[in-house]
Design an enzyme around this catalytic site. Structure first.
Site, PDB file in Angstrom:
ATOM      1  N   ASP A  35      -4.109  -1.289 -14.278  1.00 17.25           N
ATOM      2  CA  ASP A  35      -3.873   0.153 -14.307  1.00 17.25           C
ATOM      3  C   ASP A  35      -4.917   0.820 -15.194  1.00 17.25           C
ATOM      4  O   ASP A  35      -5.443   0.185 -16.127  1.00 17.25           O
ATOM      5  CB  ASP A  35      -2.470   0.438 -14.874  1.00 17.25           C
ATOM      6  N   ASP A  57      -9.528   1.052 -12.830  1.00 16.84           N
ATOM      7  CA  ASP A  57      -9.516   2.337 -12.137  1.00 16.84           C
ATOM      8  C   ASP A  57      -9.928   2.057 -10.700  1.00 16.84           C
ATOM      9  O   ASP A  57     -11.097   1.818 -10.406  1.00 16.84           O
ATOM     10  CB  ASP A  57     -10.489   3.315 -12.796  1.00 16.84           C
ATOM     11  N   ASN A  84      -0.688  -0.821  -5.044  1.00 20.13           N
ATOM     12  CA  ASN A  84       0.436   0.061  -5.354  1.00 20.13           C
ATOM     13  C   ASN A  84      -0.003   1.358  -6.028  1.00 20.13           C
ATOM     14  O   ASN A  84       0.719   2.355  -5.981  1.00 20.13           O
ATOM     15  CB  ASN A  84       1.428  -0.706  -6.247  1.00 20.13           C
ATOM     16  N   TYR A 148      -1.077  13.782   0.212  1.00 17.70           N
ATOM     17  CA  TYR A 148      -0.403  12.503  -0.038  1.00 17.70           C
ATOM     18  C   TYR A 148      -0.058  11.800   1.271  1.00 17.70           C
ATOM     19  O   TYR A 148      -0.352  10.610   1.456  1.00 17.70           O
ATOM     20  CB  TYR A 148       0.861  12.741  -0.869  1.00 17.70           C
ATOM     21  N   LYS A 152      -1.374   8.272   2.913  1.00 17.91           N
ATOM     22  CA  LYS A 152      -0.485   7.152   3.205  1.00 17.91           C
ATOM     23  C   LYS A 152      -0.552   6.749   4.674  1.00 17.91           C
ATOM     24  O   LYS A 152      -0.401   5.566   5.011  1.00 17.91           O
ATOM     25  CB  LYS A 152       0.945   7.489   2.782  1.00 17.91           C
TER      26      LYS A 152
END
Length: 249
Positions: A35, A57, A84, A148, A152
């Site tokens: 992360d 990153d 994720n 978003y 996806k």
């Protein structure tokens, strides 16, 4: 240190990433919670057996290359990649700026692409095969916040494309599409009143009458990452209590 099974989970500082990491720790020698927020990832890793934190990153190519090189040098392999990490953006098109759009696409679509591209070098050299599980969203079917949801939906296309490209390497590529999971991420950009309405709407559209939990998602990821899923690739597994179904007329 050499390991028999190494799993990487991006977005590892968050609740969903941590739940996935905890589930994978039962079958992996090493789980790397990666992360940008490495302190947050370290906090999560401290709670999980055989987990380690690593700064990453996913939108930065140099960071991705350095991460995969480090994993290769330290462990010699990557067996599972769970993409994720994600960001969201304003819901309405009128309030969406180009730089925000580009940031969402960089993290949500390019990030998984770049990490898989880098990991493919290890898979080619080791010949061990592997598993990729991309976290998409049930909203790829229904629509929603434009940047978003577009990202996806792109993850679904990426999943199918990489499934074909990586099959000769013995690497399966699948996606998990959750419905609403009550984490801080789902509150992003919403007032308390907006979030309450958001919860009510999602509860009403879910035949099983509850929200998904991080453990629900982690269980699905764990299955797709397991030996038992070795002949499943290019699929999208919806984990949303029936909310992926069209409503009754």
């Amino acid at each position: 240190m050499r390991a028999e099974r190494v799993a990487v989970v991006t977005g590892g500082a968050g609740g969903l990433g941590a739940a996935i990491g905890a589930h994978l720790s039962a079958s992996a020698d090493v789980v790397l919670l990666a992360d940008r927020d490495v302190d947050g990832a370290r906090t999560q890793a401290d709670r999980i057996d055989r987990a380690q934190a690593h700064e990453l990153d996913v939108a930065d190519d140099a960071s991705v290359e350095a991460f995969v090189n480090d994993v290769g040098e330290r462990f010699g392999r990557i067996d599972v990649v769970v993409n994720n990490a994600a960001v969201t953006a304003p819901r309405e098109l009128d309030s969406l700026q180009r730089e925000t759009w580009e940031r969402v696409m960089a993290v949500n679509v390019w990030g998984p692409t770049a990490l898989c591209r880098a990991a493919a070098g290890l898979w080619r050299s080791t010949g061990t095969g592997g598993r990729v599980v991309n976290i998409t969203s049930r909203t790829w079917l229904s629509g929603g916040p434009v940047a978003y949801v577009t990202s996806k939906a792109g993850v679904v296309g990426l999943t199918r494309s990489l499934a074909l490209e990586f099959a000769p390497l013995g690497v399966t590529v699948n996606a998990v599409a959750p419905s609403m999971v009550a984490t801080p991420f789902t509150r992003t950009g919403r007032t308390e009143a907006e979030y309450a309405a958001f919860e009510a709407k999602h509860l009403a559209m879910t035949p099983m009458g509850r929200f998904a939990t991080p453990d629900d998602i982690a269980g699905a990821v764990g299955f797709l990452a397991s030996p038992g899923a070795g002949f499943i690739t290019g699929e999208v597994l919806h984990v949303c209590g029936g909310a992926q179904l069209a409503p009754s007329p």
